[in-house]
Design an enzyme around this catalytic site. Structure first.
Site, PDB file in Angstrom:
ATOM      1  N   ASP A  45      31.874 -33.101   4.384  1.00 35.09           N
ATOM      2  CA  ASP A  45      30.454 -33.186   4.791  1.00 35.09           C
ATOM      3  C   ASP A  45      29.685 -34.171   3.921  1.00 35.09           C
ATOM      4  OD1 ASP A  45      30.491 -29.598   5.175  1.00 35.09           O
ATOM      5  OD2 ASP A  45      31.031 -31.167   6.615  1.00 35.09           O
TER       6      ASP A  45
ATOM      7  N   SER B 142      23.135 -32.655  11.380  1.00 30.76           N
ATOM      8  CA  SER B 142      23.345 -34.042  10.920  1.00 30.76           C
ATOM      9  C   SER B 142      24.615 -34.612  11.532  1.00 30.76           C
ATOM     10  CB  SER B 142      23.523 -34.076   9.386  1.00 30.76           C
ATOM     11  OG  SER B 142      22.454 -33.437   8.720  1.00 30.76           O
TER      12      SER B 142
ATOM     13  N   ASN C 206      31.322 -36.933  12.525  1.00 33.00           N
ATOM     14  CA  ASN C 206      31.318 -35.479  12.442  1.00 33.00           C
ATOM     15  C   ASN C 206      29.882 -34.994  12.623  1.00 33.00           C
ATOM     16  OD1 ASN C 206      32.448 -32.838  11.998  1.00 33.00           O
ATOM     17  ND2 ASN C 206      31.474 -32.868   9.984  1.00 33.00           N
TER      18      ASN C 206
ATOM     19  N   HIS D  33      27.424 -31.742  11.589  1.00 33.56           N
ATOM     20  CA  HIS D  33      27.359 -30.598  10.677  1.00 33.56           C
ATOM     21  C   HIS D  33      26.042 -29.867  10.913  1.00 33.56           C
ATOM     22  CE1 HIS D  33      28.189 -28.252   7.084  1.00 33.56           C
ATOM     23  NE2 HIS D  33      26.941 -28.458   6.710  1.00 33.56           N
TER      24      HIS D  33
ATOM     25  N   GLY E  26      33.530 -25.715  21.951  1.00 33.18           N
ATOM     26  CA  GLY E  26      33.459 -27.037  22.540  1.00 33.18           C
ATOM     27  C   GLY E  26      32.137 -27.419  23.178  1.00 33.18           C
ATOM     28  N   THR E  27      31.031 -26.829  22.732  1.00 36.92           N
ATOM     29  CA  THR E  27      29.749 -27.189  23.353  1.00 36.92           C
ATOM     30  C   THR E  27      29.358 -28.626  23.025  1.00 36.92           C
ATOM     31  OG1 THR E  27      28.365 -26.390  21.520  1.00 36.92           O
ATOM     32  CG2 THR E  27      28.940 -24.805  23.260  1.00 36.92           C
TER      33      THR E  27
HETATM   34  C1  GRF Z   1      28.577 -26.300  15.789  1.00 40.05           C
HETATM   35  O1  GRF Z   1      27.483 -25.704  15.108  1.00 40.05           O
HETATM   36  C2  GRF Z   1      29.031 -27.492  14.995  1.00 40.05           C
HETATM   37  O2  GRF Z   1      27.965 -28.081  14.255  1.00 40.05           O
HETATM   38  C3  GRF Z   1      30.031 -26.912  14.062  1.00 40.05           C
HETATM   39  O3  GRF Z   1      30.748 -26.016  14.898  1.00 40.05           O
HETATM   40  C4  GRF Z   1      29.807 -25.380  15.776  1.00 40.05           C
HETATM   41  C5  GRF Z   1      30.413 -25.147  17.135  1.00 40.05           C
HETATM   42  O4  GRF Z   1      30.580 -26.397  17.737  1.00 40.05           O
HETATM   43  N1  GRF Z   1      30.858 -27.911  13.458  1.00 40.05           N
HETATM   44  P1  GRF Z   1      31.183 -26.488  19.252  1.00 40.05           P
HETATM   45  O5  GRF Z   1      30.331 -25.578  20.118  1.00 40.05           O
HETATM   46  O6  GRF Z   1      32.621 -26.014  19.192  1.00 40.05           O
HETATM   47  O7  GRF Z   1      31.044 -27.926  19.633  1.00 40.05           O
END
Ligand code: GRF
Length: 219
Positions: free
Chosen positions: A150, A141, A112, A114, A17-18
């Site tokens: 994608d 992106s 989204n 990616h 979830g960053t």
């Molecule tokens: C990220 O690299 C995102 O681009 C991909 O999942 C990874 C983790 O995302 N879809 P998050 O830290 O869970 O937001």
């Protein structure tokens, strides 16, 4: 004519979830006037749910394993999201393919992110694949999500160099830093009506995007 502004968002997650956190932080900083109405994860006990809880955002687990078909799973997502009357869906590390049941319910209103410079390296394991290629740059992106994995029109990208001693983890961390810049920016643009989706294309300030915007060029 730009679309009306949309600012109530539902966020779908599957992991750390960053990207969710970067949007939460930008909202709190006043940089993004979206309102996250709910967070849904298809996997229990992921840190993204802790982040939602810490931010007092309603959050749910809707496991794809609890349904006999992809369409039923997607209907369950829609049912929860629509109780919050969301305008926009933000896929933030969501790792399930969404098909027409879901996509058609939110036409042109699903973003989204990616971790590659689409159309290069769609799909999984993008960082390792980039390292194994002869590319010298990599990146991320933000695109409108369509039924093509994608494949929707790309809105904004950010690039990072591929360094000689990079491994996939180091490259992923460098890309993730850029993700946390471009995603909140795109969410804000959608809220403001500066970007919208029309007839298979992305528009920015009422101009059709024939190529993705590059972060380095818009700062
Ligand atoms: C990220 O690299 C995102 O681009 C991909 O999942 C990874 C983790 O995302 N879809 P998050 O830290 O869970 O937001």
């Amino acid at each position: 004519m730009s679309q009306s502004a949309l600012n109530k968002i539902g966020v779908l997650v599957s992991g750390g979830g960053t990207n969710l956190q970067s949007i939460i932080d930008n909202i709190h900083l006043g940089e993004c006037n979206a309102e996250i109405k709910c967070v849904i994860s298809n996997i229990a006990d992921v840190y993204a749910l802790t982040r939602a809880n810490n931010a007092n955002i309603p959050h749910y687990v809707i496991s794809h394993k609890a349904f006999t078909s992809r369409a039923e799973f997607e209907q369950a997502l829609i049912q929860t999201l629509d109780t919050y009357d969301v305008d926009m869906i933000v896929l933030a590390g969501f790792m399930r393919v969404l098909e027409s049941t879901f996509i058609s319910h939110y036409p042109g209103r699903i973003l989204n992110i990616h971790p590659s410079l689409l159309p290069k390296f769609s799909g999984l394991n993008t960082h390792q694949r980039a390292l194994e290629s002869d590319e010298t740059t990599h990146g991320c992106s933000v695109h409108f999500a369509t039924t093509e994995l994608d494949g929707g029109p790309v809105i904004l990208q950010a690039s990072v160099p591929i360094l000689d001693n990079d491994n996939a983890t180091m490259l992923a961390m460098r890309v993730l830093e850029k993700e946390h810049i471009i995603y909140p920016k795109c969410v804000q643009w959608l809220c403001e009506g500066r970007i919208y989706y029309k007839q298979g294309c992305a528009y920015f300030d009422n101009e059709k995007l024939t190529a993705a915007l590059q972060l380095e060029q818009i700062k």
